[in-house]
Design a protein around this motif. Structure first.
Motif, PDB file in Angstrom:
ATOM      1  N   VAL A 221      -4.996   4.910  -1.733  1.00  0.00           N
ATOM      2  CA  VAL A 221      -5.454   6.287  -1.937  1.00  0.00           C
ATOM      3  C   VAL A 221      -6.959   6.241  -2.159  1.00  0.00           C
ATOM      4  CG1 VAL A 221      -5.226   8.363  -3.359  1.00  0.00           C
ATOM      5  CG2 VAL A 221      -3.241   6.859  -3.013  1.00  0.00           C
ATOM      6  N   LEU A 236       4.244   3.886  -5.214  1.00  0.00           N
ATOM      7  CA  LEU A 236       3.215   4.921  -5.211  1.00  0.00           C
ATOM      8  C   LEU A 236       3.823   6.324  -5.177  1.00  0.00           C
ATOM      9  CD1 LEU A 236      -0.223   4.871  -4.094  1.00  0.00           C
ATOM     10  CD2 LEU A 236       1.052   6.640  -2.927  1.00  0.00           C
ATOM     11  N   PRO A 240       3.406   7.455  -9.256  1.00  0.00           N
ATOM     12  CA  PRO A 240       1.938   7.393  -9.083  1.00  0.00           C
ATOM     13  C   PRO A 240       1.268   7.181 -10.440  1.00  0.00           C
ATOM     14  CG  PRO A 240       2.735   9.665  -8.919  1.00  0.00           C
ATOM     15  CD  PRO A 240       3.952   8.799  -8.988  1.00  0.00           C
ATOM     16  N   THR A 245      -3.713  10.475  -7.397  1.00  0.00           N
ATOM     17  CA  THR A 245      -2.507  10.246  -6.585  1.00  0.00           C
ATOM     18  C   THR A 245      -1.425  11.236  -7.000  1.00  0.00           C
ATOM     19  OG1 THR A 245      -3.054   7.898  -6.626  1.00  0.00           O
ATOM     20  CG2 THR A 245      -0.880   8.494  -5.797  1.00  0.00           C
TER      21      THR A 245
END
Ligand code: SF4
Length: 315
Positions: A221, A236, A240, A245
């Motif tokens: 990211v 992710l 996150p 994110t």
């Protein structure tokens, strides 16, 4: 995963802008990519993801840092010295209309990289026929021009051309972004099949989180030129750790209604010419504290997760 075929270390790219000022488009980015792996790269417009892709392709030179590809330092190789490696380093861009020469026939477009490798006419013809089948286009496509095809078919032509010289790595820069949703899904499935079949490494740049989730094994990211989180795909998307994110994911409708979601992104992306002090994300961060305004966080591992996170207070 096997040994990385691509190792980028501390890459930086600065551009001069009117008024003699400097824009740091990519700032100290390090990452690796292995055969058969897809690294998704996400972030809002202007975050530096396309500039990073163009540096990896060596279409533009880094201002600092190092790129190693197939064990060779290619950071400052001349175009001539780079030529033997070019066949292994290919690209598929967003707009196949502008990336395919409208005056050339599809067979010649796909075969062009093979001409550059000195491969004879009969072998080129056989390879083009094979590639058309691999990407799901009819054999008679070879004699037609790109305008005779739909957007999705043109992207298949671009993929066939990228595959022609049996590359190790393909940089896909918003390769599905101009396509309808159903066609996008077909192209993503095609890329996934091709990757498994040829152990391709894919550097998949997209603002479409759904597409990245579909294809990527790991995701980086980016925010204002820096990687703020890099993690395995499931980690992710499900956990996150960086507030940016989390905010990006919150902008996508929750798969489970009523699921608790973090606050969405506040405000606009600041100018990369004058990025905020400390943590670049602090003016938009719901978790920011006084330290964040003066102290820029490093990208650090966050055990026991598999993530690297650039935040003083990761979630
Ligand atoms: Fe937010 Fe501070 Fe983390 Fe930056 S360092 S993302 S401002 S909590």
């Amino acid at each position: 995963m096997s040994e990385p075929i691509l190792v980028a270390a501390h890459l930086r790219k600065d551009f001069r802008v009117p008024g003699g000022r400097q824009l740091r488009a990519v700032d100290d980015v390090s990452l690796t990519l292995s055969a058969g792996e897809t690294l998704g790269v996400v972030g809002e417009s202007g975050c530096g993801k396309s500039t990073l892709g163009r540096m990896i392709l060596r279409l533009i030179a880094p201002s600092a840092g190092e790129i190693r590809f197939l064990g060779q330092d290619i950071t400052h190789l001349s175009e001539r010295a780079l030529r033997p490696l070019r066949r292994h380093l290919q690209a598929v861009f967003q707009d196949p209309v502008s990336s395919l020469n409208p005056r050339m026939r599809v067979g010649d477009i796909i075969a062009e990289p093979l001409v550059n490798l000195g491969i004879g006419r009969a072998d080129r013809r056989a390879r083009v026929a094979e590639l058309l089948e691999v990407v799901g286009l009819p054999a008679d496509a070879t004699g037609r021009h790109p305008h005779a095809f739909s957007g999705g078919q043109r992207q298949r032509i671009a993929i066939a051309r990228a595959l022609a010289a049996s590359p190790k790595l393909i940089v896909c820069d918003e390769a599905t972004s101009s396509l309808d949703v159903s066609v996008q899904a077909q192209i993503l499935n095609l890329l996934s099949d091709l990757q498994a079949r040829f152990a391709l490494a894919l550097f998949f740049i997209s603002h479409n989180l759904g597409a990245v989730r579909h294809l990527a094994h790991r995701v980086a990211v980016m925010y204002l030129g820096r990687v703020v989180e890099i993690a395995p795909e499931a980690e992710l998307f499900e956990h996150p750790h960086h507030p940016y994110t989390a905010a990006l994911l919150a902008a996508v409708p929750a798969p489970v209604p009523d699921q608790a979601v973090p606050p969405p992104l506040r405000g606009e992306v600041p100018s990369p010419i004058e990025p905020p002090s400390g943590c670049h994300f602090h003016p938009r961060c719901a978790r920011a504290e006084a330290r964040c305004r003066v102290d820029a966080p490093e990208l650090r591992p966050l055990p026991p997760s598999g993530a690297l996170v650039r935040c003083h207070f990761p979630g």
